[in-house]
Design an enzyme around this catalytic site. Structure first.
Site, mmCIF file in Angstrom:
data_model
loop_
_atom_site.group_PDB
_atom_site.id
_atom_site.type_symbol
_atom_site.label_atom_id
_atom_site.label_comp_id
_atom_site.label_asym_id
_atom_site.label_seq_id
_atom_site.Cartn_x
_atom_site.Cartn_y
_atom_site.Cartn_z
ATOM 1 N N ASP A 1 0.860 -1.188 0.000
ATOM 2 C CA ASP A 1 0.000 0.000 0.000
ATOM 3 C C ASP A 1 0.888 1.227 0.000
ATOM 4 O O ASP A 1 1.406 1.644 1.041
ATOM 5 C CB ASP A 1 -0.898 -0.037 1.249
ATOM 6 C CG ASP A 1 -1.851 1.145 1.275
ATOM 7 O OD1 ASP A 1 -2.826 1.089 2.051
ATOM 8 O OD2 ASP A 1 -1.630 2.134 0.546
ATOM 9 N N GLU B 1 29.029 6.404 1.102
ATOM 10 C CA GLU B 1 29.043 4.954 1.240
ATOM 11 C C GLU B 1 28.792 4.297 -0.113
ATOM 12 O O GLU B 1 28.586 3.085 -0.183
ATOM 13 C CB GLU B 1 28.033 4.469 2.275
ATOM 14 C CG GLU B 1 26.603 4.851 1.992
ATOM 15 C CD GLU B 1 25.680 4.220 3.012
ATOM 16 O OE1 GLU B 1 25.468 4.840 4.077
ATOM 17 O OE2 GLU B 1 25.187 3.120 2.746
ATOM 18 N N CYS C 1 26.305 6.967 6.672
ATOM 19 C CA CYS C 1 25.669 8.202 6.210
ATOM 20 C C CYS C 1 26.268 9.482 6.751
ATOM 21 O O CYS C 1 25.720 10.556 6.549
ATOM 22 C CB CYS C 1 24.173 8.181 6.530
ATOM 23 S SG CYS C 1 23.618 6.689 7.333
ATOM 24 N N ARG D 1 14.330 -2.735 13.316
ATOM 25 C CA ARG D 1 13.953 -1.736 14.317
ATOM 26 C C ARG D 1 15.125 -1.370 15.230
ATOM 27 O O ARG D 1 15.086 -0.357 15.926
ATOM 28 C CB ARG D 1 12.756 -2.230 15.118
ATOM 29 C CG ARG D 1 11.449 -2.203 14.296
ATOM 30 C CD ARG D 1 10.236 -2.460 15.151
ATOM 31 N NE ARG D 1 10.112 -1.482 16.225
ATOM 32 C CZ ARG D 1 9.647 -0.251 16.089
ATOM 33 N NH1 ARG D 1 9.257 0.169 14.915
ATOM 34 N NH2 ARG D 1 9.564 0.548 17.134
ATOM 35 N N HIS E 1 20.517 14.309 10.557
ATOM 36 C CA HIS E 1 20.434 13.251 9.564
ATOM 37 C C HIS E 1 18.974 12.817 9.470
ATOM 38 O O HIS E 1 18.240 12.860 10.455
ATOM 39 C CB HIS E 1 21.320 12.068 9.962
ATOM 40 C CG HIS E 1 21.254 10.980 8.937
ATOM 41 N ND1 HIS E 1 21.545 11.196 7.610
ATOM 42 C CD2 HIS E 1 20.864 9.684 9.027
ATOM 43 C CE1 HIS E 1 21.368 10.075 6.935
ATOM 44 N NE2 HIS E 1 20.952 9.147 7.766
ATOM 45 N N ARG F 1 10.972 13.669 15.378
ATOM 46 C CA ARG F 1 10.862 13.063 16.712
ATOM 47 C C ARG F 1 12.035 13.447 17.607
ATOM 48 O O ARG F 1 11.870 13.836 18.758
ATOM 49 C CB ARG F 1 10.769 11.550 16.578
ATOM 50 C CG ARG F 1 10.128 10.874 17.783
ATOM 51 C CD ARG F 1 10.127 9.355 17.676
ATOM 52 N NE ARG F 1 9.497 8.872 16.455
ATOM 53 C CZ ARG F 1 9.612 7.627 15.994
ATOM 54 N NH1 ARG F 1 10.346 6.736 16.649
ATOM 55 N NH2 ARG F 1 9.008 7.268 14.896
ATOM 56 N N ASN G 1 16.412 9.699 1.307
ATOM 57 C CA ASN G 1 17.574 9.755 2.189
ATOM 58 C C ASN G 1 18.848 9.748 1.355
ATOM 59 O O ASN G 1 19.174 8.737 0.740
ATOM 60 C CB ASN G 1 17.553 8.542 3.137
ATOM 61 C CG ASN G 1 18.767 8.503 4.054
ATOM 62 O OD1 ASN G 1 19.572 9.439 4.094
ATOM 63 N ND2 ASN G 1 18.916 7.405 4.788
#
Lengths: 388, 152, 348
Positions: free
Chosen positions: C28, C80, C112, C199, C234, C243, C266
């Site tokens: 989706d 990278e 990164c 995660r 970043h 956040r 990104n």
């Protein structure tokens, strides 16, 4: 300077000749020319070989020695020279032989042109053909050989109003002629509409605007005219030979719709011959791309600047017209082994002037013109042949 | 292509280094040792010149059967560009739809990959060109920026 | 004080939308886009790579301020996705900006944040007066495995900062770092695509390092969130930076300008450079910026920056926003072709 005649001619079928090697092609054409000339190998003073790219295509340099050896002339230590000028290699070989005979250094020369393109992949052979352009500054920059000619076509269309139909007429005409030539690579007619709708190669040039990659060989025998009658009943005279160069890369040229080297080479040939362009009965013109035939006609003066397209549409350059061009099918339909083409042009004109061109005969042909160029016109060589 | 042959021309490819004849004021790209205008008279009078990288398209075509190494580009525009100093260069036009490339278009130099020897070989870099003007046939720049912000 | 004298940024002209990628894998797309807050990502053209983008960024930075190649004493490119595993991108950049032969050059890798390490090194060389100018470049054209979550965000782009002492537009008041051995995301030698800890890349990796480094930087600078006009961190997706900024006491207004990932994806080592470039495009003298880069593996480099009057003398007419708005949408097959996901048989 002495007069020079062509006393013999030979040519192989052009096409994808899987079972024939480069040396075999050279020999086949040479043998036929020698037999046609009625000479024996002991009469041959020198060999001139036109070949563009044996190094890339069959990993072989020193092609002069290769052909001499395979044609069994090495034993007699016959001088053999390979001449290279991209697709003009054959015409240049003819001229070098002509100069040597005219200058009195030799009496009899065999001029052979041969190329073997199909031993490598399509993209390899296209890449090799592009070596006729500036590899460093055109090819590596992304320009294909076709794209350079496409830009020339664009320029010609913008400047003179040349149309898609005119380009198609060139290819269609040459195919029509090739249909009468059993040795042609594509001996069948092609409608102009088919040319116009064939796949795009580089806008505006389409598949059928472009000569194929071919294998093949052609040869002629040159002889000092004062000795020609020893061998031949109908020697054909070379009455003019002209050569010129121009910048290798298209981006160094003043104009994209012209190939001035062709005009200069042609002028030099006519000046030597003491003939006028209007005297030409039949011509072989280097049509590696349809646009090339149009530009060459204008450079030589067979068409007014900008009107070669209309001339072609009108049928003037078709068999039966005022000045038939490429009666053998041209590079497009006869095929184009770069080293052989310039010599194949000589073979066709010799047959025309002898009256032995059969269904392709231009009636009463007396003066024939050969135009052969390399790259996008960086080398040009023009010969005039006349009935004795 | 051989590494040394590429390396030798790096400044010419990367930075559009050509030559300028101080005798007759002719600019050349790629650089020449001897001026094509005044021949031997130019010896000792030739200087290096870094082209500004701007110019105008004088001829162009869209290549459908690509040069080796250009297969990923799809049909791509090739052009002959007259740089502002007068010398011409043959180059690919990038970042523009092929049908938008026209004679007379102003272009500027960009640094891009020309190709590579193979997956394990040296990568060749050089100069290509892109239009100076933003070409938006469908909508204006401001409109599309607005609609993207609206999404957020 | 040493700092940034000029800057250059580059985003390729192609983008692919999250919904387009999702449609290939039967996911989706709209939900994915909202989840990540990534709606499109930049795609490099078939003739672009880290080196070509680094060159464009470096040339822009130098052209803006008139510093010549011969004045540059160091070039460091962090990425990278360097085109070569051995042979530096920085030497090609050096040749392309006419900086050779009197300079030092090397490539950086730190996932990164490879480019920000280059900033710190240049600060050292410039501050110690070993060189007058150094170029720090952060650029990536990262690959992502087809069908992997990262495919929605791994994009291409970056920036270059010219570091010097003269006519500095952005003084770097402080730089600090927070570095640990945390294997949240990696790619082995010879492997085409990276792998990640799912995660695990959140709390113990990104958030710990960015937040810790930010707190350290503000402590050294004696500042609080309200002292800054902008925060640029970043941005692996469009959510993490918001956040972490909120957790540090920043508002969304302070984050907005430098948050490009929702539209650009990104850009890995290019992310902080691009975010800062977007801020520099509009910043006013006196503006203060907190910038925290993050590199997996893991570490954060922090910078406390103050904009000077000199920024008004710089030609800032070619902006990051313009680069974003000129991106053209391409479909998945074209994207796969451009990114080298389709392997052509070699040898024609």
């Amino acid at each position: 300077m002495r007069d020079v005649s062509i006393i013999g001619a030979g040519i192989t079928k052009f096409g994808e000749l899987w079972d024939k090697s480069l040396r075999e092609l050279g020999l086949m054409a040479g043998l036929e020319a020698i037999q046609d000339a009625g000479i024996s190998s002991s009469d041959i003073d020198a060999l001139y070989v036109g070949n563009m790219a044996a190094g890339s295509l069959v990993q072989q340099e020193h092609v002069s020695a290769l052909i001499a050896d395979y044609c069994a002339m090495a034993g007699a230590h016959i001088p053999s020279t390979r001449i290279e000028g991209a697709s003009a290699s054959g015409g240049l070989a003819l001229r070098q032989a002509y100069i040597a005979v005219a200058g009195g250094f030799i009496d009899v020369a065999v001029v052979g042109g041969a190329e073997k393109m199909t031993d490598v992949s399509d993209s390899e052979s296209a890449h090799t053909l592009a070596m006729g352009a500036d590899e460093e500054w055109e090819s590596q920059q992304g320009a294909t050989f076709a794209s350079l000619h496409a830009m020339m076509a664009q320029a010609h269309m913008t400047e003179f109003g040349t149309t898609r139909e005119m380009l198609s007429a060139v290819a269609s005409k040459n195919h029509g002629h090739a249909a009468l030539n059993p040795l042609a690579q594509f001996p069948f007619p092609v409608k102009p509409e088919a040319v116009s709708s064939s796949g795009l190669v580089s806008d505006p040039l389409r598949m059928l605007d472009c000569a194929p990659q071919s294998d093949g060989g052609a040869a002629v025998v040159l002889c000092a005219s004062e000795r020609a009658k020893e061998f031949s009943k109908n020697p054909i005279s070379i009455i003019g030979s002209g050569q010129a160069s121009d910048t290798l890369s298209l981006h160094h040229r003043a104009s994209l719709s012209r190939m001035p080297a062709i005009g200069v080479a042609s002028e030099r040939a006519f000046a030597q011959a003491g003939r006028k362009v209007a005297d030409v009965s039949v011509a072989e013109i280097h049509d590696n791309f349809t646009i090339s035939e149009l530009i060459a006609l204008e450079e030589i003066g067979l068409a007014e600047r900008g009107s070669a397209g209309q001339l072609t549409l009108d049928g003037a350059t078709t068999l039966g017209g005022a000045i038939p061009v490429n009666t053998g099918g041209g590079l497009k339909a006869r095929g184009h082994p770069p080293g052989a083409t310039g010599v194949a042009q000589a073979v066709e004109i010799v047959q025309q002037l002898r009256g032995s061109a059969g269904e392709r005969q231009v009636k009463g042909a007396t003066l024939g013109l050969l135009e052969n160029h390399g790259g996008t016109g960086a080398t040009a060589v023009v010969h005039l042949l006349e009935v004795n | 292509m051989a590494v040394p042959r590429f390396w030798r021309e790096m400044p010419v490819r990367y930075n559009l280094i050509g030559s300028h004849c101080t005798g007759c004021d002719m600019y050349h790209y790629p650089p020449r040792t001897m001026c094509s205008g005044c021949h031997r008279e130019s010896l000792g009078k030739m200087e290096e010149h870094q082209f500004a990288g701007t110019g105008q398209i004088v001829a162009c075509t869209v290549v459908y059967q690509p040069q080796q190494g250009y297969e990923m580009h799809g049909p791509y525009p090739m052009a002959m560009i007259e740089m502002d100093e007068g010398a011409r260069i043959t180059a690919q036009i990038v970042d523009v739809a092929p049908e938008m490339v026209k004679r007379g278009m102003r272009v500027k130099a960009v640094f891009r990959k020309l190709g590579e020897d193979s997956e394990s070989g040296i990568i060749y870099y050089g100069t290509k060109f892109t239009p100076v003007e933003e070409l938006e046939p469908e909508e204006e720049d401001e409109e599309s920026a607005d609609s993207v912000e609206a999404e957020l | 004080m040493s700092g940034i004298v000029s800057y250059g940024a580059y985003i390729p002209r192609y983008k692919i939308e999250t919904t387009e990628i999702a449609s290939v894998w039967g996911q989706d797309g709209s939900a994915m886009a909202r989840n990540l807050n990534v709606f499109s990502k930049s795609v490099p053209g078939p003739d672009e790579d880290v080196i070509t983008i680094a060159v464009e960024c470096a040339r822009t930075a130098m052209k803006r301020c008139g510093v010549t190649g011969q004045q540059v004493g160091a070039i460091y490119t962090g990425s990278e996705s360097h085109p070569y595993a051995v042979k530096p991108s920085s030497t090609v950049v050096a040749e392309a900006v006419c900086a050779t032969p009197y300079l030092t050059a090397a490539d950086y890798e730190f996932a990164c944040k490879a480019g920000t390490a280059a900033i710190q090194t240049c600060l050292g060389m410039v501050g110690d007066r070993q060189i007058d100018y150094g170029l720090a470049i952060g650029v990536d054209t990262s690959q992502s495995a087809p069908g992997d979550a990262l495919e929605y965000s791994a994009s291409a782009g970056g920036g270059a900062f010219l570091i010097g002492r003269d006519k500095v537009i952005a003084e770097i008041n402080h730089t600090t770092s927070y570095t640990t051995d945390t294997p949240d995301f990696w790619r082995r030698e010879g492997q085409q695509y990276p792998r990640h800890g799912g995660r695990f890349t959140g709390k113990p990796a990104y958030f710990l390092h960015v937040a810790s480094c930010a707190q350290l930087t503000m402590k050294m600078a004696g500042t609080e969130a309200k002292d800054y006009q902008y925060i640029v961190t970043h941005q692996p997706n469009g959510k993490f930076p918001v956040r972490v900024a909120k957790a540090l006491g920043f508002t969304t207004e302070q984050v907005e300008t430098g948050l490009l990932t929702p539209r650009v994806g990104n850009t890995y080592s290019g992310a902080v450079f691009l975010g800062l470039a977007a801020v520099f495009d509009v910043a006013k003298p006196g503006d203060r910026i907190l910038s925290i880069a993050y590199g997996s593996g893991a570490g954060s480099d922090g910078f406390d920056i103050t904009i000077t009057d000199h920024i008004e003398n710089l030609d800032r007419s070619a902006t990051v926003e313009q680069m974003i708005s000129r991106m053209k949408i391409i479909n998945y097959p074209t994207y796969a072709k451009y990114c080298g996901k389709i392997h052509m048989r070699s040898g024609g």
